[in-house]
Design an enzyme around this catalytic site. Structure first.
Site, short mmCIF file in Angstrom:
data_model
loop_
_atom_site.label_atom_id
_atom_site.label_comp_id
_atom_site.label_asym_id
_atom_site.label_seq_id
_atom_site.Cartn_x
_atom_site.Cartn_y
_atom_site.Cartn_z
N GLY A 44 -3.22 -10.14 -13.18
CA GLY A 44 -2.07 -10.37 -12.31
C GLY A 44 -2.37 -10.63 -10.85
N GLU A 99 -3.32 -5.58 -5.31
CA GLU A 99 -2.45 -5.42 -6.48
C GLU A 99 -1.35 -6.48 -6.49
OE1 GLU A 99 -2.43 -3.75 -9.12
OE2 GLU A 99 -3.11 -1.68 -8.86
N ASP A 103 4.38 -0.33 -9.30
CA ASP A 103 5.64 -0.02 -9.97
C ASP A 103 5.75 1.49 -10.10
OD1 ASP A 103 7.96 -0.38 -11.48
OD2 ASP A 103 6.85 -0.57 -13.35
N ARG A 165 2.71 -16.70 -15.10
CA ARG A 165 1.83 -16.31 -14.00
C ARG A 165 1.69 -17.45 -12.99
NH1 ARG A 165 -0.75 -11.50 -15.44
NH2 ARG A 165 -1.41 -11.27 -17.60
P1 IMP Z 1 2.43 0.60 -12.72
O1 IMP Z 1 3.69 0.99 -13.44
O2 IMP Z 1 2.57 0.79 -11.24
O3 IMP Z 1 1.26 1.30 -13.31
O4 IMP Z 1 2.24 -0.96 -12.95
C1 IMP Z 1 1.58 -1.40 -14.08
C2 IMP Z 1 1.47 -2.87 -14.26
O5 IMP Z 1 2.61 -3.29 -14.98
C3 IMP Z 1 1.39 -3.78 -13.07
O6 IMP Z 1 0.09 -3.91 -12.53
C4 IMP Z 1 1.83 -5.10 -13.69
O7 IMP Z 1 0.75 -5.70 -14.36
C5 IMP Z 1 2.83 -4.63 -14.73
N1 IMP Z 1 4.20 -4.80 -14.23
C6 IMP Z 1 4.98 -3.85 -13.68
N2 IMP Z 1 6.18 -4.37 -13.35
C7 IMP Z 1 6.14 -5.67 -13.69
C8 IMP Z 1 7.09 -6.76 -13.59
O8 IMP Z 1 8.23 -6.64 -13.10
N3 IMP Z 1 6.66 -7.96 -14.07
C9 IMP Z 1 5.43 -8.16 -14.61
N4 IMP Z 1 4.53 -7.18 -14.72
C10 IMP Z 1 4.88 -5.94 -14.26
MG MG Z 2 1.29 -7.79 -17.26
#
Ligand code: IMP
Ligand code: MG
Length: 185
Positions: A44, A99, A103, A165
């Site tokens: 990403g 990053e 999220d 992407r």
């Molecule tokens: P985390 O929840 O902060 O651990 O995020 C985990 C990963 O989920 C991110 O690095 C993205 O790859 C993916 N991700 C989270 N939210 C989105 C979104 O809205 N669209 C696409 N990928 C997402």
């Molecule tokens: Mg992803």
């Protein structure tokens, strides 16, 4: 089956370009006189990292790692494992973890701890998108381009089932109850 439709453009290509220029200037000023290692998270953050790197005026090295996220047996998020480690040591270096989105924070916290254990001289987080309404664990974000609402987004590196992407903009997607955790980063 066809992919879900783009709903609304949150940030245009021009807005993203402009904001990356600003954050690039901020980072260049902060690290003036030093050499920087940008660490991208496959896949990403690759799109953001390359755009950001081109805006930096300090000498830059890049390296990449990859993670996989998965839910536990009860479906709760937060499990992260390393799928690909860095190629080179970061000991004594000034490191910026780049990053695509922070999220829940689980992925970034895992990576931050993983990198901190390698004893860099300094370690900072830079993210294209910050979605604070879903934050579960806190991470120190030094540089952020945009805050976004609690909606699933795609584009500029972010995917839905590996698609989208390559979009030049960031947009919300109609994914219904799909959940926000991707199969990879
Ligand atoms: P985390 O929840 O902060 O651990 O995020 C985990 C990963 O989920 C991110 O690095 C993205 O790859 C993916 N991700 C989270 N939210 C989105 C979104 O809205 N669209 C696409 N990928 C997402
Ligand atoms: Mg992803």
């Amino acid at each position: 089956m066809s992919a879900p439709a783009i709903e609304r453009i949150l940030f245009t290509a021009e807005q993203i370009e402009q904001r990356i220029r600003e954050v690039g200037a901020e980072i260049s000023a902060k690290y003036a006189g030093r050499e920087l290692k940008l660490i991208g998270v496959l896949k990403g953050s690759v799109f953001f990292l390359t755009a950001l790197a081109r805006e930096l005026t300090v000498p830059v090295k890049v390296d990449f790692l990859a993670v996989a996220q998965f839910a536990n047996q009860k479906g709760a998020p937060g499990m992260v494992r390393l799928a690909k480690d860095l190629d080179d040591s970061i000991e004594g270096e000034d490191v910026v973890l780049v990053e695509d989105i922070v999220d829940t924070g689980f992925t970034t916290r895992y990576l931050f701890q993983h990198l901190a254990a390698r004893e860099p001289n300094s370690l900072a987080i830079c993210t294209l998108l910050d979605r604070t309404p879903r934050r579960i664990v806190q991470v120190p974000i030094a540089f952020r381009c945009f805050e976004i609402p609690d909606r699933f987004v795609v584009g500029f590196g972010l995917d839905y089932k590996q698609l989208y992407r390559n979009l030049k903009y960031v947009a919300t997607l109609n994914v219904g109850g799909t959940g926000l955790t991707g199969e990879d980063a």
